[in-house]
Design an enzyme around this catalytic site. Structure first.
Site, PDB file in Angstrom:
ATOM      1  N   THR A  80       5.080   2.208   5.636  1.00  7.12           N
ATOM      2  CA  THR A  80       3.736   2.439   4.952  1.00  7.12           C
ATOM      3  C   THR A  80       2.335   3.345   5.171  1.00  7.12           C
ATOM      4  O   THR A  80       1.990   3.062   4.307  1.00  7.12           O
ATOM      5  CB  THR A  80       3.819   0.935   5.091  1.00  7.12           C
ATOM      6  OG1 THR A  80       4.664  -0.462   5.791  1.00  7.12           O
ATOM      7  CG2 THR A  80       3.338   0.280   3.780  1.00  7.12           C
ATOM      8  N   ALA A 134      10.218 -14.758  -8.313  1.00  2.86           N
ATOM      9  CA  ALA A 134      10.775 -13.811  -8.601  1.00  2.86           C
ATOM     10  C   ALA A 134       9.645 -12.434  -9.004  1.00  2.86           C
ATOM     11  O   ALA A 134       9.326 -12.073  -9.438  1.00  2.86           O
ATOM     12  CB  ALA A 134      11.548 -14.302  -9.724  1.00  2.86           C
ATOM     13  N   GLY A 135       9.073 -11.733  -7.838  1.00  8.88           N
ATOM     14  CA  GLY A 135       8.122 -10.536  -7.521  1.00  8.88           C
ATOM     15  C   GLY A 135       9.242  -9.648  -7.437  1.00  8.88           C
ATOM     16  O   GLY A 135      10.439  -9.774  -7.463  1.00  8.88           O
ATOM     17  N   GLY A 174      11.011  -5.399   7.561  1.00 11.23           N
ATOM     18  CA  GLY A 174      11.525  -3.599   8.308  1.00 11.23           C
ATOM     19  C   GLY A 174      10.981  -3.292   7.169  1.00 11.23           C
ATOM     20  O   GLY A 174      10.650  -3.362   5.630  1.00 11.23           O
ATOM     21  N   GLY A 188      11.612 -10.322  -4.627  1.00  9.61           N
ATOM     22  CA  GLY A 188      12.670 -11.974  -4.352  1.00  9.61           C
ATOM     23  C   GLY A 188      13.674 -10.997  -5.368  1.00  9.61           C
ATOM     24  O   GLY A 188      14.710 -11.969  -5.356  1.00  9.61           O
ATOM     25  N   LYS A 227       1.378  -3.850  10.548  1.00 10.84           N
ATOM     26  CA  LYS A 227       1.870  -2.659   9.838  1.00 10.84           C
ATOM     27  C   LYS A 227       0.740  -2.952   8.677  1.00 10.84           C
ATOM     28  O   LYS A 227       0.014  -1.358   8.007  1.00 10.84           O
ATOM     29  CB  LYS A 227       2.809  -1.853   9.795  1.00 10.84           C
ATOM     30  CG  LYS A 227       3.842  -3.441   8.787  1.00 10.84           C
ATOM     31  CD  LYS A 227       3.537  -2.526   7.136  1.00 10.84           C
ATOM     32  CE  LYS A 227       4.550  -3.356   6.061  1.00 10.84           C
ATOM     33  NZ  LYS A 227       4.469  -3.342   5.015  1.00 10.84           N
ATOM     34  N   SER A 249       3.644   2.564  -0.777  1.00 10.35           N
ATOM     35  CA  SER A 249       2.999   1.319  -0.406  1.00 10.35           C
ATOM     36  C   SER A 249       1.447   0.638  -1.307  1.00 10.35           C
ATOM     37  O   SER A 249       0.986   2.052  -1.287  1.00 10.35           O
ATOM     38  CB  SER A 249       2.457   1.131   0.702  1.00 10.35           C
ATOM     39  OG  SER A 249       1.990   0.997   1.324  1.00 10.35           O
ATOM     40  N   ARG A 250       1.267  -0.047  -1.384  1.00 16.85           N
ATOM     41  CA  ARG A 250       0.439  -0.970  -2.633  1.00 16.85           C
ATOM     42  C   ARG A 250      -0.627  -0.969  -0.831  1.00 16.85           C
ATOM     43  O   ARG A 250      -2.244  -0.747  -1.339  1.00 16.85           O
ATOM     44  CB  ARG A 250       1.012  -2.614  -2.744  1.00 16.85           C
ATOM     45  CG  ARG A 250       1.842  -2.495  -3.941  1.00 16.85           C
ATOM     46  CD  ARG A 250       2.112  -3.653  -4.336  1.00 16.85           C
ATOM     47  NE  ARG A 250       3.239  -4.329  -2.837  1.00 16.85           N
ATOM     48  CZ  ARG A 250       3.877  -5.221  -2.716  1.00 16.85           C
ATOM     49  NH1 ARG A 250       4.071  -6.068  -4.142  1.00 16.85           N
ATOM     50  NH2 ARG A 250       4.314  -6.256  -2.048  1.00 16.85           N
ATOM     51  N   ASN A 251      -0.121  -1.022   0.177  1.00 14.69           N
ATOM     52  CA  ASN A 251      -1.495  -1.335   1.148  1.00 14.69           C
ATOM     53  C   ASN A 251      -1.726   0.243   1.344  1.00 14.69           C
ATOM     54  O   ASN A 251      -3.239  -0.028   1.115  1.00 14.69           O
ATOM     55  CB  ASN A 251      -0.696  -1.950   2.236  1.00 14.69           C
ATOM     56  CG  ASN A 251      -0.594  -3.773   2.311  1.00 14.69           C
ATOM     57  OD1 ASN A 251      -1.682  -4.356   2.321  1.00 14.69           O
ATOM     58  ND2 ASN A 251       0.716  -3.762   1.821  1.00 14.69           N
TER      59      ASN A 251
END
Ligand code: NAD
Ligand code: G3P
Length: 318
Positions: free
Chosen positions: A240, A8-9, A130, A12, A183, A246-248
């Site tokens: 991204t 449950a992140g 995606g 999800g 990516k 985007s966390r990255n």
């Protein structure tokens, strides 16, 4: 038939919300206190604040509640996937297991399809990947994703599509997985460029050369070119590398600017950069950007040394 989502992140939860437009969904989280919070508030404030959990979404802390579900979506982070699968193999084997995670397992160099096939040989493995931010999916904004399964699966495609989530299907699981995994590495690099104030032109150059690297490795490992040109490669790379959602990308900005970054935030590209660098070396593939990101994440090199190293490589044909 109920669809189960395990983990449950943010992602999800968002997929569970979207799928609940079509019928009953079970959302499992490992932390009983978190589950109680979600049951009480009908929200996942820890991971996806703002989104409301619809009525036909049931939240549970009992993973065995998924026993009767034929289709199970896996939303645990990639570096936790291998152990999660082996711990729950008895429950999961024989089901349709759809990995929603993006990355390469550092311990084995495997993608999630191979991890699923090793732990649950009787399961049918698929990948959902995606360009998609969890918050966008949860808000019902239009999103298009790739669903990859080794055997052509129009039935699964129809089952997991919703009025706002449009799935395109492919049998190229290698390309779909690698597009999503690689990516993230290039997105960290794009963030470094922006964080270090190197400019938008440098970011465009890096995205393009990063895409060339992604293709080199993916083709060597058997991916199809059109998959990398599609949603899971080009599409997700663009999203991204350009969005502060985007966390990255944000992690890369922190690296580039020398700022702190919350270690509790999931940044799949960091471990994957290391895994990819090993894979590339093993296959004799040149991936200088991924190698620099692996070194930067491990604090083995400074940003200015990484930039100098990339710019001083021998000149070559495009
Ligand atoms: N967030 C997005 O927008 C998004 C979009 C597309 C794909 N993804 C992918 O989805 C995957 C999960 O990302 P997220 O954003 O949901 O992460 P997140 O950081 O929001 O949540 C991760 C969740 O996994 C749980 N977890 C960790 N280890 C676990 C374990 N061993 N067993 C069960 N649960 C465990 C944590 O408790 C947490 O709830 C990543 O691979 C990510 O690349 C995320
Ligand atoms: O927040 P990120 O960087 O994990 O990106 C989320 C999704 O993968 C974007 O498609």
């Amino acid at each position: 038939m109920t669809i189960a989502v395990l983990g449950a992140g943010a992602f999800g939860t968002a997929l569970a919300i979207s799928l609940a437009q079509r019928g009953p969904v079970l959302l499992w989280a490992r932390d009983a206190a978190h589950v109680a919070e979600m049951q009480e508030s009908r929200r996942n404030t820890r991971r996806l604040p703002g989104a409301v959990l619809p009525e036909c979404l049931t939240v549970t802390a009992e993973i065995t509640d998924a026993a009767g579900c034929e289709v199970v979506l896996l939303g645990v982070p990639m570096q936790k996937m291998g152990r999660f699968l082996s711990e729950n193999a008895a429950l999961l084997d024989g089901k349709v297991l759809v990995s929603c995670s993006k990355g390469i397992d550092l311990a084995t160099g495997r993608g999630s399809v191979e991890l699923i096939e090793a732990a649950c040989p009787g399961a049918r493995a698929a990948v959902l990947t995606g360009p998609s931010f969890a918050a966008d999916i949860a808000r019902g904004l239009p999103t298009a994703l790739t669903l990859a399964c080794r055997t052509d699966s129009p039935g699964l495609q129809a089952r997991l599509s919703t009025p706002t989530l449009r799935l395109y299907r492919t049998t190229d699981t290698i390309g779909a997985e690698l597009g999503g995994a690689l990516k993230n590495v290039i997105a960290i690099a794009a963030g470094v460029v922006i964080g270090a104030n190197l400019g938008d032109s440098a970011r465009a150059a890096l995205m393009t050369r990063g895409f060339a690297e992604m293709n080199r490795l993916a083709m060597k490992l058997g991916a199809r070119p059109e998959t990398l040109m599609g949603l899971s490669g080009f599409g997700d790379l663009v999203l991204t590398c350009t969005s502060l959602q985007s966390r990255n990308f944000r992690y890369g900005i922190a690296l580039g600017s020398g700022a702190d970054f919350d270690p509790g935030v999931t940044v799949e590209g960091a471990a994957t950069a290391k895994a990819v660098t090993r894979l590339a070396q093993g296959h004799g593939i040149d991936m200088p950007i991924a190698a620099m990101i692996a070194a930067l994440c491990a604090r083995e090199i400074s940003v200015s040394d990484a930039v100098t190293a990339l710019l001083s490589r021998p000149l070559k044909e495009e």
